[in-house]
Design a protein around this motif. Structure first.
Motif, PDB file in Angstrom:
ATOM      1  N   LEU A 176      45.629  24.010  42.915  1.00  0.00           N
ATOM      2  CA  LEU A 176      46.308  25.094  43.626  1.00  0.00           C
ATOM      3  C   LEU A 176      45.432  26.333  43.610  1.00  0.00           C
ATOM      4  N   SER A 178      44.626  30.337  45.619  1.00  0.00           N
ATOM      5  CA  SER A 178      45.036  31.338  46.598  1.00  0.00           C
ATOM      6  C   SER A 178      43.932  31.603  47.605  1.00  0.00           C
ATOM      7  N   ASN A 179      42.754  30.997  47.420  1.00  0.00           N
ATOM      8  CA  ASN A 179      41.745  31.146  48.477  1.00  0.00           C
ATOM      9  C   ASN A 179      41.433  29.808  49.130  1.00  0.00           C
ATOM     10  N   MET A 201      63.430  32.939  44.578  1.00  0.00           N
ATOM     11  CA  MET A 201      62.154  33.496  44.136  1.00  0.00           C
ATOM     12  C   MET A 201      61.552  34.515  45.095  1.00  0.00           C
ATOM     13  N   PHE A 213      56.996  31.330  45.868  1.00  0.00           N
ATOM     14  CA  PHE A 213      56.795  30.835  44.499  1.00  0.00           C
ATOM     15  C   PHE A 213      55.646  31.529  43.775  1.00  0.00           C
ATOM     16  N   PHE A 214      54.509  31.621  44.468  1.00  0.00           N
ATOM     17  CA  PHE A 214      53.324  32.172  43.784  1.00  0.00           C
ATOM     18  C   PHE A 214      52.998  33.613  44.181  1.00  0.00           C
ATOM     19  N   ASN A 215      53.911  34.259  44.921  1.00  0.00           N
ATOM     20  CA  ASN A 215      53.617  35.624  45.421  1.00  0.00           C
ATOM     21  C   ASN A 215      52.431  35.637  46.365  1.00  0.00           C
ATOM     22  N   HIS A 227      35.133  28.547  41.760  1.00  0.00           N
ATOM     23  CA  HIS A 227      35.620  28.577  40.389  1.00  0.00           C
ATOM     24  C   HIS A 227      34.515  28.161  39.417  1.00  0.00           C
ATOM     25  N   TRP A 431      37.259  39.115  43.464  1.00  0.00           N
ATOM     26  CA  TRP A 431      36.833  38.561  42.174  1.00  0.00           C
ATOM     27  C   TRP A 431      35.482  37.857  42.286  1.00  0.00           C
TER      28      TRP A 431
ATOM     29  N   LEU B 136      40.901  36.869  34.782  1.00  0.00           N
ATOM     30  CA  LEU B 136      40.601  35.434  34.759  1.00  0.00           C
ATOM     31  C   LEU B 136      39.129  35.120  35.026  1.00  0.00           C
ATOM     32  N   SER B 257      52.753  25.567  36.144  1.00  0.00           N
ATOM     33  CA  SER B 257      53.085  24.917  37.427  1.00  0.00           C
ATOM     34  C   SER B 257      52.098  23.788  37.735  1.00  0.00           C
ATOM     35  N   GLU B 258      50.868  23.953  37.274  1.00  0.00           N
ATOM     36  CA  GLU B 258      49.840  22.899  37.400  1.00  0.00           C
ATOM     37  C   GLU B 258      49.296  22.620  36.012  1.00  0.00           C
ATOM     38  N   PHE B 469      42.255  28.052  34.862  1.00  0.00           N
ATOM     39  CA  PHE B 469      42.936  28.862  35.870  1.00  0.00           C
ATOM     40  C   PHE B 469      44.429  28.560  35.859  1.00  0.00           C
ATOM     41  N   ARG B 471      48.328  28.469  36.442  1.00  0.00           N
ATOM     42  CA  ARG B 471      49.253  28.777  37.525  1.00  0.00           C
ATOM     43  C   ARG B 471      50.666  28.730  36.988  1.00  0.00           C
ATOM     44  N   TRP B 472      51.430  29.809  37.196  1.00  0.00           N
ATOM     45  CA  TRP B 472      52.833  29.825  36.820  1.00  0.00           C
ATOM     46  C   TRP B 472      53.579  30.686  37.825  1.00  0.00           C
ATOM     47  N   PRO B 473      54.926  30.703  37.788  1.00  0.00           N
ATOM     48  CA  PRO B 473      55.670  31.386  38.839  1.00  0.00           C
ATOM     49  C   PRO B 473      55.154  32.808  39.106  1.00  0.00           C
ATOM     50  N   HIS B 474      54.926  33.103  40.370  1.00  0.00           N
ATOM     51  CA  HIS B 474      54.400  34.388  40.841  1.00  0.00           C
ATOM     52  C   HIS B 474      52.955  34.642  40.415  1.00  0.00           C
ATOM     53  N   ASN B 475      52.281  33.611  39.937  1.00  0.00           N
ATOM     54  CA  ASN B 475      50.896  33.776  39.489  1.00  0.00           C
ATOM     55  C   ASN B 475      50.000  32.612  39.912  1.00  0.00           C
ATOM     56  N   CYS B 476      49.213  32.837  40.931  1.00  0.00           N
ATOM     57  CA  CYS B 476      48.187  31.851  41.305  1.00  0.00           C
ATOM     58  C   CYS B 476      46.976  32.625  41.789  1.00  0.00           C
ATOM     59  N   LYS B 477      46.287  33.252  40.844  1.00  0.00           N
ATOM     60  CA  LYS B 477      45.152  34.104  41.203  1.00  0.00           C
ATOM     61  C   LYS B 477      43.890  33.283  41.381  1.00  0.00           C
ATOM     62  N   MET B 478      43.046  33.693  42.266  1.00  0.00           N
ATOM     63  CA  MET B 478      41.745  33.087  42.576  1.00  0.00           C
ATOM     64  C   MET B 478      41.913  31.740  43.292  1.00  0.00           C
TER      65      MET B 478
END
Lengths: 478, 478
Positions: A176, A178-179, A201, A213-215, A227, A431, B136, B257-258, B469, B471-478
């Protein structure tokens, strides 16, 4: 801490549990325990009835070699048929061909197999891979596909060995993300299946169900490269071997919607030479290891599927591979008139062009280097003395064409910033840019299609036959 | 075949490419090449200025140990600061403490690092993991997290070794699946991001955008178990170590989440005893291997994070583990009044109950077996002499509670058919049922949370600090 000794247990869990020892066909054939009494479990494959005995090939999936079980006629249960699961107990003896076989004292059939009741594979018949693929859940029971699965396991071990020996650290790049990496648009997006959860959510006005879910929009990774670049800036040498995804409407014999990639990234590399060296070290040592450890099974598999001798895996072992520049490759292709789509200088090479270059090189791997910058992604570094070209490389191989792509990455903060801004990615990849700000180093890396690697090694025509559960457009069974 | 010898290449690709050899801190410390001249590349960590020299710890990520570089004052570039990347060339000598250090003849700084310019980590400061996690992309440069990443790599190697030694075959269970396994509803669904592609691919009336690409709803896997059951019916012993997903709105210190799961499945097992034996063989041999090969780094990591001595990984090595039935566990819990939520017989155990049982067992792993059937999924096999109980097992461990869950699977065609029909899954899992129709065997298997395994081994409090990296609710950066 409190008083601990209290647990009086039902004795069935303390008596027998450490007596169990498995005995596989592979173990038997490796250790050759002639004269010993053994119990084996597996499935009945080829069966031959003779006057006094019946000969059954027992297959337990541990090896492509099978153990012949000799069963006296009076000991044969009626349910012992082709495809059934059974247990055979008896003594291992050498037959006149000096091969071990089990002379059965008792046979116990677990599950019968009635072909007429819908079992898709009849004995002594070979089927087209496309037919076999329609029965995904039974496919591993064919000699061809179980062999493929064992070799797939061996390939991934060999890859991990190669990297571990060279002090690379395995990183699990996230699925998963975000890019969407290269902004190519061919990505899958993800959201919770439950509408209720999505509603709960939503945390901002105008947030779509895909963002709740992930904003933010979340995609399935198309590559772990960025990564890994982050990791190489702390661990120097890193790699990953994991699933990647493409939402492409392509049914070609070389594409899947979910496939595996070997990706590696090394810090302190700023030139093509070292990158080529790292790629060919990977492919050559991995294939060498496989030919040393699994030549028997590789030969068996290639034999069943009728692999071409022209596509010889030994070609992958002999290094250095040839290297040709993109311009030079175009010169070669321009002289030919045999293509469906003629080559256009400055445009990507088509599959037929790639395969022609490999053939031209005697069916041996060939690197194409020094690509026009417009043909490669924004993060590829320009060659200092010729800014229209970039430090990028494709490795072309028999059967598949492009097996591997790599590049030296743009490490200049200002140049990258401009490129990101031009591509409209400055916010999203902040980043990635910032990696170049603190303790920056050059890095280079590459990605090898894992299933294509199997196709090269084993001469498999269709990539769908190299993976346990292939996914492609309109097809995601099980 | 055509004439092959033609490729005249630019000489820069043939001369130097095989002369490159890397030299890591790990190699130096392993081989101790005293008196040799070496070139090393990495990042500057601790720096101490003395009268004549400056002492810099060079960290290249290859090991938690650092190489001290001694630089005479007149050779120090101004840009050599904490966090910068640099190259040091010099001779390896022993210092008065008999440790190797590099006396630098030349220093070359690649990328400077100006802390005031936004670098999140100042020298000689320790930070709360939550602060570190907010950065991160820089996190791997901290001593703590780079160590974690190396140990994560070691853990996955040890797991793969354990299975390979026992002839298990690694299967890549698919990430994309048309079944949501246990019908729990906590799944992510997938569609192409491109609206245009979705429209193009709609092949039937009333097909939703979520169904267009694959001809049906497609989910991210929650477990590879059913796919492994299919494979175990051909290869006997199989495993997978890959990503799994949960669309759960939980921010607990034990959920992502992952996350990664070790899952194994074995044919010809029809009882709890062999299953327990297989689970404890996995955890014990893996931890033993790690303590043998990486005790130095494990000690280093546990020391930095201040791990509790009560949670000693050696407890994972000593087998057999204790076994307690669900009923008996309830008896134990019923006597206690220390819980926030009291235990209710016939209901699942809460995390505090699990942790209590572990504490009760002297902070050692403990199996809970013989569960009420309503607490376990439909595919779990009932115990023949007590149909209200099933052959299911949880392994409880310090710090995390449940580390592993497993069961003997329902192998009776008719019983499973009824269960599937009751759960409304008969159509969707037709293939799963059909596995029991041809050459059927009993199977059993288990799943171990990979990140939780790291939590047990290293006493990590928050699971988000065990994965590159998170991943949890409202958080999936990069």
């Amino acid at each position: 801490m409190m008083n601990m000794k209290l647990l009086s247990l039902p004795c069935r869990y303390t008596l027998s549990r450490h007596l169990y020892s498995s005995c596989s066909v592979k173990d038997i054939l490796n250790t050759q325990p002639e004269g010993c009494k053994k119990k084996l479990k597996g499935w009945a494959k080829a069966m031959r009835k003779m006057k006094e005995n019946i000969f059954v090939d027992l297959d337990d999936g541990s090896t492509h070699r099978r153990l012949q079980v000799v069963i006296p006629k009076n000991k044969i249960p009626a349910s012992l048929t082709y495809g059934c699961s059974f247990e055979a107990e008896g003594v291992l003896v050498r037959n006149p061909n000096y091969q071990l076989e089990l002379v059965a004292e008792s046979i116990n059939v677990y599950g019968s197999c009635v072909v007429q009741d819908g079992y898709p594979f009849a004995p002594r018949k070979t089927y087209h891979p496309e037919y076999v693929r329609q029965h995904l859940h039974i496919r591993p029971r064919t000699a061809t596909f179980s062999s493929l699965l064992r070799l797939r396991d061996k390939l991934s071990s060999a890859v991990r060995n190669r990297f571990a020996e060279d002090n690379f650290i395995e990183i699990n790049a996230p699925v998963l993300s975000s890019n969407d990496c290269e902004g190519a648009g061919e990505v899958f997006a993800v959201k919770p299946d439950s509408e209720k959860l999505v509603k709960e959510m939503i945390s901002k006005d105008h947030q779509s169900p895909m963002e709740a879910f992930f904003n933010g929009q979340t995609y399935l990774t198309v590559s772990g490269q960025m990564h890994l670049e982050c990791m190489a800036r702390a661990l120097t040498k890193v790699y990953t071997l994991g699933p990647t995804f493409r939402a492409e409407n392509s049914k070609s014999r070389l594409h899947l919607s979910e496939f595996y990639m070997i990706e590696a990234e090394q810090a302190f590399i700023d030139n093509t030479e070292e990158l080529l060296s790292s790629i060919e070290k990977t492919t050559s040592t991995v294939v060498k290891q496989l030919l040393e450890n699994s030549s028997d099974e590789i030969g068996h598999y290639r034999n069943i599927i009728g692999a071409s001798k022209d596509n010889d895996p030994v070609n992958m072992v002999n290094v250095p591979y040839e290297v040709i520049s993109y311009q030079k490759a175009c010169d070669v292709l321009e002289k030919e008139n045999c293509f469906k789509n003629s080559m256009i200088r400055g445009k990507p090479l088509a599959k037929e062009h790639e395969l022609f270059l490999v053939k031209y090189n005697g069916q041996k791997p060939i690197f194409v280097v020094d690509w026009p910058k417009d043909l490669k992604p924004f993060y590829t570094k320009a060659i200092p003395n010729n800014k229209s070209l970039v430090y990028a490389v494709d490795l072309l191989c028999p059967n598949v064409g492009e097996l591997c792509g790599g590049s030296v990455r743009e490490d200049d903060y200002d140049v990258l910033k401009e490129k990101l801004s031009f591509a409209g990615l400055e916010d999203k990849l902040h980043w990635y840019l910032e990696l170049r700000k603190f303790g920056n180093v050059s890095t280079a890396g590459f990605g090898i299609g894992f299933e294509r690697f199997l196709q090269v090694l084993l001469d498999v025509q269709n990539i769908k036959d190299t993976i346990a559960f292939p996914r492609w457009p309109h097809n995601c069974k099980m």
